[in-house]
Design a protein around this motif. Sequence first.
Motif, PDB file in Angstrom:
ATOM      1  N   PRO A 321      15.582  50.949  -1.516  1.00 23.40           N
ATOM      2  CA  PRO A 321      15.761  49.442  -2.195  1.00 23.40           C
ATOM      3  C   PRO A 321      16.741  49.858  -3.567  1.00 23.40           C
ATOM      4  N   SER A 322      16.762  51.090  -3.885  1.00 27.63           N
ATOM      5  CA  SER A 322      17.898  51.441  -5.234  1.00 27.63           C
ATOM      6  C   SER A 322      19.290  51.349  -4.333  1.00 27.63           C
ATOM      7  N   ASP A 323      19.645  51.430  -3.124  1.00 33.72           N
ATOM      8  CA  ASP A 323      20.739  51.427  -2.572  1.00 33.72           C
ATOM      9  C   ASP A 323      21.330  49.960  -2.940  1.00 33.72           C
ATOM     10  N   PRO A 324      22.630  49.832  -3.153  1.00 31.04           N
ATOM     11  CA  PRO A 324      23.369  48.740  -3.638  1.00 31.04           C
ATOM     12  C   PRO A 324      23.057  47.607  -2.554  1.00 31.04           C
ATOM     13  N   GLN A 325      23.148  46.276  -3.041  1.00 24.26           N
ATOM     14  CA  GLN A 325      23.043  45.157  -2.042  1.00 24.26           C
ATOM     15  C   GLN A 325      24.092  45.243  -0.847  1.00 24.26           C
ATOM     16  N   THR A 326      25.371  45.798  -1.629  1.00 26.72           N
ATOM     17  CA  THR A 326      26.453  45.716  -0.505  1.00 26.72           C
ATOM     18  C   THR A 326      25.989  46.683   0.815  1.00 26.72           C
ATOM     19  N   LYS A 327      25.327  47.732   0.588  1.00 23.40           N
ATOM     20  CA  LYS A 327      24.989  48.517   1.788  1.00 23.40           C
ATOM     21  C   LYS A 327      24.097  47.568   2.696  1.00 23.40           C
ATOM     22  N   PHE A 328      23.051  47.179   1.982  1.00 22.12           N
ATOM     23  CA  PHE A 328      22.232  46.140   2.894  1.00 22.12           C
ATOM     24  C   PHE A 328      22.878  45.074   3.610  1.00 22.12           C
ATOM     25  N   ASP A 329      24.002  44.561   2.610  1.00 21.95           N
ATOM     26  CA  ASP A 329      24.630  43.367   3.465  1.00 21.95           C
ATOM     27  C   ASP A 329      25.562  43.872   4.728  1.00 21.95           C
ATOM     28  N   ALA A 330      26.128  45.316   4.274  1.00 24.93           N
ATOM     29  CA  ALA A 330      27.060  45.674   5.589  1.00 24.93           C
ATOM     30  C   ALA A 330      26.154  46.108   6.930  1.00 24.93           C
ATOM     31  N   LEU A 331      25.018  46.746   6.468  1.00 25.32           N
ATOM     32  CA  LEU A 331      24.096  47.080   7.604  1.00 25.32           C
ATOM     33  C   LEU A 331      23.349  45.881   8.106  1.00 25.32           C
ATOM     34  N   ALA A 332      23.195  45.006   7.472  1.00 26.68           N
ATOM     35  CA  ALA A 332      22.854  43.535   8.200  1.00 26.68           C
ATOM     36  C   ALA A 332      23.908  42.782   9.095  1.00 26.68           C
ATOM     37  N   ASP A 333      25.222  42.957   8.534  1.00 27.90           N
ATOM     38  CA  ASP A 333      26.188  42.506   9.245  1.00 27.90           C
ATOM     39  C   ASP A 333      26.596  43.118  10.512  1.00 27.90           C
ATOM     40  N   GLY A 334      26.185  44.560  10.686  1.00 28.85           N
ATOM     41  CA  GLY A 334      26.159  45.399  11.763  1.00 28.85           C
ATOM     42  C   GLY A 334      25.408  44.900  12.688  1.00 28.85           C
ATOM     43  N   ILE A 335      24.040  44.578  12.219  1.00 24.69           N
ATOM     44  CA  ILE A 335      23.025  43.927  13.144  1.00 24.69           C
ATOM     45  C   ILE A 335      23.272  42.633  13.730  1.00 24.69           C
ATOM     46  N   VAL A 336      23.761  41.824  12.977  1.00 25.40           N
ATOM     47  CA  VAL A 336      23.910  40.320  13.211  1.00 25.40           C
ATOM     48  C   VAL A 336      25.271  40.216  14.141  1.00 25.40           C
ATOM     49  N   THR A 337      26.112  40.620  13.478  1.00 26.05           N
ATOM     50  CA  THR A 337      27.588  40.583  14.262  1.00 26.05           C
ATOM     51  C   THR A 337      27.976  41.436  15.073  1.00 26.05           C
ATOM     52  N   HIS A 338      27.907  42.888  14.815  1.00 25.75           N
ATOM     53  CA  HIS A 338      28.445  43.888  15.674  1.00 25.75           C
ATOM     54  C   HIS A 338      27.273  44.066  16.779  1.00 25.75           C
ATOM     55  N   LEU A 339      26.279  44.158  16.450  1.00 20.42           N
ATOM     56  CA  LEU A 339      25.193  44.298  17.415  1.00 20.42           C
ATOM     57  C   LEU A 339      24.687  42.933  18.117  1.00 20.42           C
ATOM     58  N   ALA A 340      25.223  41.864  17.727  1.00 22.26           N
ATOM     59  CA  ALA A 340      24.650  40.607  18.417  1.00 22.26           C
ATOM     60  C   ALA A 340      23.311  40.227  18.290  1.00 22.26           C
ATOM     61  N   SER A 341      22.808  40.806  17.207  1.00 19.69           N
ATOM     62  CA  SER A 341      21.319  40.401  16.992  1.00 19.69           C
ATOM     63  C   SER A 341      20.313  40.967  18.188  1.00 19.69           C
ATOM     64  N   PRO A 342      20.186  42.108  18.373  1.00 21.88           N
ATOM     65  CA  PRO A 342      19.373  42.616  19.487  1.00 21.88           C
ATOM     66  C   PRO A 342      17.864  42.055  19.329  1.00 21.88           C
ATOM     67  N   ASP A 343      17.168  41.949  20.320  1.00 20.37           N
ATOM     68  CA  ASP A 343      15.796  41.578  20.433  1.00 20.37           C
ATOM     69  C   ASP A 343      14.840  42.613  19.674  1.00 20.37           C
ATOM     70  N   ILE A 344      15.266  43.840  19.897  1.00 17.58           N
ATOM     71  CA  ILE A 344      14.521  44.830  19.292  1.00 17.58           C
ATOM     72  C   ILE A 344      15.408  45.965  18.645  1.00 17.58           C
ATOM     73  N   VAL A 345      15.241  46.312  17.672  1.00 18.80           N
ATOM     74  CA  VAL A 345      16.086  47.674  16.992  1.00 18.80           C
ATOM     75  C   VAL A 345      15.051  48.638  16.455  1.00 18.80           C
ATOM     76  N   ALA A 346      15.312  49.693  16.900  1.00 21.93           N
ATOM     77  CA  ALA A 346      14.667  50.808  16.362  1.00 21.93           C
ATOM     78  C   ALA A 346      15.609  51.606  15.433  1.00 21.93           C
ATOM     79  N   LEU A 347      14.981  51.580  14.035  1.00 20.05           N
ATOM     80  CA  LEU A 347      15.781  52.355  12.863  1.00 20.05           C
ATOM     81  C   LEU A 347      15.301  53.464  12.543  1.00 20.05           C
ATOM     82  N   GLU A 348      16.441  54.434  12.315  1.00 21.23           N
ATOM     83  CA  GLU A 348      15.912  55.624  11.743  1.00 21.23           C
ATOM     84  C   GLU A 348      16.383  55.774  10.213  1.00 21.23           C
ATOM     85  N   GLU A 349      15.857  56.729   9.397  1.00 24.52           N
ATOM     86  CA  GLU A 349      16.257  56.914   8.250  1.00 24.52           C
ATOM     87  C   GLU A 349      15.851  55.610   7.176  1.00 24.52           C
TER      88      GLU A 349
END
Length: 612
Positions: A321-349
């Motif tokens: 949570p201490s990471d800047p909101q910009t990192k959360f937003d960029a990772l979210a864009d990766g999930i939604v836009t670039h990965l096309a919102s997969p049904d299941i996402v396994a996250l590491e780290e």
Amino acid sequence: MPVPRSAAVSAVVAAALGAGLLAAGSSAAADPAAPTTARIHDIQGTTRTSPLAGAQVADVPGVVTGVRTYGSSKGFWFQDTAPDDNPATSEGVFVFTSSAPKVAVGDAVTVSGTVTEYVPGGLSSGNQSLTQISKATVTVVSSGNPLPAPVAVTARTVPDRYTPAGDPAAGNSVNGLTLKPKKYALDYYESLEGMNVRVGTSRIVGATDPYSELWVTVKPHENRTKRGGTLYASYGDQNTGRLQIQSLLPSAQQPFPKANVGDTLTGGAEGPLDFNQFGGYTITARTLGTVADKGLTRETTRKQRTGELAVATYNVENLDPSDPQTKFDALADGIVTHLASPDIVALEEIQDDNGAKNDGTVGASATLKKFTDAIAAKGGPAYQWRSIDPENLKDGGEPGGNIRQVFLFNPARVSFTDRPGGDARTAVGVTGAKGHPALTLSPGRVDPANPAWADSRKPLAGEFVSRGKTVFVIANHFASKGGDEGLVSQHQPVPRSSEAKRLLQAQAVNGFVKQLLAVDKHARVLALGDINDFDFSDTTRALEDGGALRSAFRTLPKKERYSYVYQGNTQVLDQILTSPAVRGFDYDSVHINAEFADQTSDHDPQVIRFRP
């Protein structure tokens, strides 16, 4: 090791070895109390370590070719203008001054001091050493002199063979071997250590990093990928044309260029050839070209079709949570836009709720809420999550961060089968009647008491249902490559000690998959995540043992098999492996991070689509 000529020399060598200044296998060749008159090529010698290591040298002449005023290794390079005729002996050497040197490029100097062999990273790193003069007295004879013409490092001058095998009698070290610069690439670079060299306009194969470094190749066609990288495809086929580039120029004078993989360093670079622990042979550029942007763009995968299940893996690099909101937003864009919102996402780290603060916190609900909220704000699904909190400080990673794997899933398209009882210490098992396997815990950890997982992330298993069909997903984050020696190690072949642990981890996961397949040979199983090893490694072979799994990377064209870029090598670390019943799938390594100077994570995500 040769026998020193005197007890005084023995004492000098022992002290130097203890300080990490003298490479193992080196010895002084002269009494340090009696300074030796020498030229630079006498100091460098015909092997990787100086025949004068530990000795005093006096009035060594040369012209200054580069000055480093920053970092912990301040000093300058100088080069003899009267070279010998031996291609194995370098004519340049580094003078370590510890403080900002009081010389300028073009100064003719004489240097007196102690010849040392400094091992970047320390003796335990296994690195080759850098020959240098320490505790130096420097006399400027004149200024404004022309520099020695740079040696052109090109595709023709760099051999295709990477390195000789080390001497078995010296622990497989190459340090004592006579250099063969026309036969081996590392010998060639070593024969130029400290000299003024130049690369021409070159393709960039490692993006600019936060430390103002990038990687180029002088071999335009060497294992080139479609997007401009250089593929690392086997232990026996090293990419010999790679060189790291740093700059000696103040940033106010010329900011270090920002470059992505596939861009071009127009005009190349010129300066002394250094050796450091973060990449080996490096041009410390006195003159540096400009970057021609070749327009590399982030990939976007297709949306899953009706009836397809899309499952992804993504290492989000110590998210908390201490990471800047910009990192959360960029990772979210990766999930939604670039990965096309997969049904299941396994996250590491995914880190705990206060990141690296080491106060016993292990829960990650705040981290995951902030991330799933960011995904929803980007127009993505209202993902739910499942995970198991690790025991404090038991899973490795950043101290206090308590990284773990997490399942995100879209409840509108897939359901999670919850079976209570899973915790950090309890092992998930396999139950069920023939043809109908089930997990005893969901989510559950695979074999967490196995010593293979000591100080490492334990696999997370979950049972999902898609269109009435059960799919088992095992999220992994295997032990890192930390502790392995680099490709430019003095030990050849390179020891890869970390593989032993990953091999045991792969065997544990393979064994668990076989338990599922023993109940139903048609069970749909995915083992995925940051495997931290190559598709051609013993780790991958152990995961695939007995046909239980198969790396989906095998379905891609060879030059598209990568998820990571390290020291100019485009390579595989993240994988999705499938059981035999997962057929007709479409697999994609989605390149949105590893090739770019602006990275949200250092890993590219992977996605697989199939009909259960």
